[in-house]
Design a protein around this motif. Structure first.
Motif: not given
Lengths: 174, 178
Positions: A61-64, B72-76, B139-145
Motif C-alpha cells: 500500500t501507499t499512504a500520504f 511503494h515497493n513490495e520489498d519496502d 512489483n509495487r503499488e502505484r496510486a495515481a491521482y
C-alpha cells in the motif's frame, strides 16, 4: 443496478466492525462510508483488514496525508512511511492519530474493487479526514492491493488500540 | 456523491480501445466511470483516455491536467509521493494518462474511478478527476491521482480508453450521477 445500500453497522464501544456477508460477485465495486468514528483511546489509527477465509491478507500500500493545525502552527503534505505496508498481513491504517475528545472523530470512504476476482489482485483506495489528537485537520489518502487471487469475502474495521463508536455503511455499485 | 445510475458496461477482451459513443449528454451533470480488472497485454504501459466533440470521429480535445502518484515497493525498498510531469498535459490533445507503469502479469491489473463533469456544457470547460490503484510492472503499488479540464466549450459526446501500447482486458462501467 446502481448504488445499493447493503449493510449498516453501528458500533458502540466496539472492538471492530465486521462485514462478513454480501461481499461477493454481485457488484464490481464496494464502497464503505465511515461516519462519526470516535475512538475510546486517544491518538489511535482507524484501520482496515480483509479476509479470504481468515483476516490477515497480504497487502502492499501507499499512504500520504495533508494536515493543518488549529493553531496555524503547522501545515504540510507528505508521504507517510509509517502508515504504508509492504507485503504485510497487518491491518492497513486508513488514518493517523484520531482524537478521542467528545466531539473528535474521523469520516471518509473506502473503495474496494471486484473483491471476488480469482484472477487478479484486489485494489482499494480510501480518503478520510480526521480531527487529530493534537487538534489538527488531517486528510489521509491510502491506496493498495490485496496481493491474492483468492476472493476477499469479508472486511473488518477497527482502531489500532481500543474500541470505537461510529457508523459504517457498505454500498454495492455495479 | 449522488445516486449513480448504470448507463452502460463495456467489456474489453484483448481490445485496443473501448470507445463509448452514446449516453454522454445533458441527462446528467456528472458521469462516473468505474474500471475493474484492467489487465494490459504489454508490460509497463499507461492506461489513458481522451474525449470527442464529434461523436467519436476524433479523440483530440485540448486538455490541461495534473498527475501525481504515491508508490511503494513490495520489498519496502522505496516509497514516494511525487508530481509526474511526464504524465500531465498543458494544452495537449493527446490521450491523458490515468495510470502508468501497469504490470502485465497474470494477476496484475489496475482499478479506479474517473469522474467527468457537465460534458454537455456549451459554456464552460469540462472538468475531470480520477483515482487509480495500480499493480506496477516492477512489483509495487502505484496510486495515481489525476485532474484536469478539457479546454473547450463544445459538448463532449464520446470518450475513449486505451493503453499507451498494446491491448487490454477489463470492465468499464459508465454511470450517470443525479
Amino acid at each position: 443496478m446502481a448504488m445499493d445500500l447493503i449493510t449498516t453497522n453501528t458500533s458502540s464501544n466496539a472492538a471492530s466492525s465486521d462485514f462478513t456477508s454480501s461481499i461477493d460477485s454481485t457488484y464490481k465495486l464496494y464502497i464503505f462510508k465511515f461516519y462519526d468514528v470516535n475512538p475510546a483511546t486517544d491518538s489511535t489509527n482507524f484501520q482496515m483488514e480483509g479476509s479470504t477465509g481468515s483476516f490477515g491478507v497480504t497487502k502492499t500500500t501507499t499512504a500520504f496525508s495533508a494536515y493543518h493545525y488549529e493553531s496555524d502552527s503547522g501545515a504540510s503534505l507528505g508521504y507517510e512511511a509509517g502508515h504504508d505496508l509492504a507485503q504485510s498481513t497487518s491491518p492497513q491504517p486508513l488514518s493517523g492519530s484520531v482524537g478521542n475528545g467528545a466531539d473528535e472523530c474521523a469520516a471518509g470512504e473506502l473503495y474496494l474493487f471486484n473483491p471476488s476476482s480469482t484472477t487478479y489482485v484486489k485494489h482499494f483506495y480510501s480518503k478520510l479526514n480526521l480531527y487529530g489528537a493534537d487538534n489538527h485537520s488531517g486528510n489521509w489518502l491510502i491506496a493498495g492491493y490485496f496481493n491474492t487471487t483468492s476472493a476477499v469475502s469479508a472486511v473488518r474495521f477497527s482502531m489500532s488500540s481500543g474500541n470505537f463508536d461510529g457508523t459504517i455503511k457498505m454500498y454495492g455499485v455495479g | 456523491m449522488g445516486i449513480p445510475t448504470l448507463i452502460s458496461t463495456s467489456t474489453a477482451s484483448n481490445s485496443s480501445s473501448v470507445d463509448i459513443t452514446s449516453g454522454i449528454d445533458s441527462t446528467y451533470d456528472e458521469y462516473m466511470f468505474v474500471f475493474t480488472d484492467i489487465g494490459p497485454a504489454t508490460d509497463d504501459a499507461s492506461f489513458r483516455f481522451q474525449c470527442s466533440i464529434d461523436s467519436g470521429s476524433n479523440y483530440n480535445v485540448t486538455t490541461t491536467s495534473t498527475f501525481f502518484k504515491a508508490e511503494h515497493n513490495e520489498d519496502d525498498s522505496a516509497s514516494e509521493l511525487a508530481y509526474e510531469s511526464g504524465n500531465d498535459q498543458a494544452q495537449g490533445t493527446s490521450y491523458q494518462d490515468l495510470a502508468s507503469g501497469v504490470g502485465n502479469g497474470s494477476d496484475e491489473s489496475l482499478a479506479g474511478v474517473l469522474h467527468l463533469f457537465s460534458p454537455a456544457s456549451t459554456t464552460y470547460v469540462k472538468h475531470y478527476y480520477s483515482t487509480f490503484s495500480t499493480y506496477n510492472s516492477v512489483n509495487r503499488e502505484r496510486a495515481a491521482y489525476v485532474a484536469g479540464y478539457f479546454n473547450n466549450t463544445n459538448d463532449i459526446d464520446a470518450i475513449s480508453f486505451k493503453m499507451s501500447s498494446g491491448n487490454f482486458d477489463g470492465v468499464i462501467q459508465m454511470y450517470g450521477i443525479s
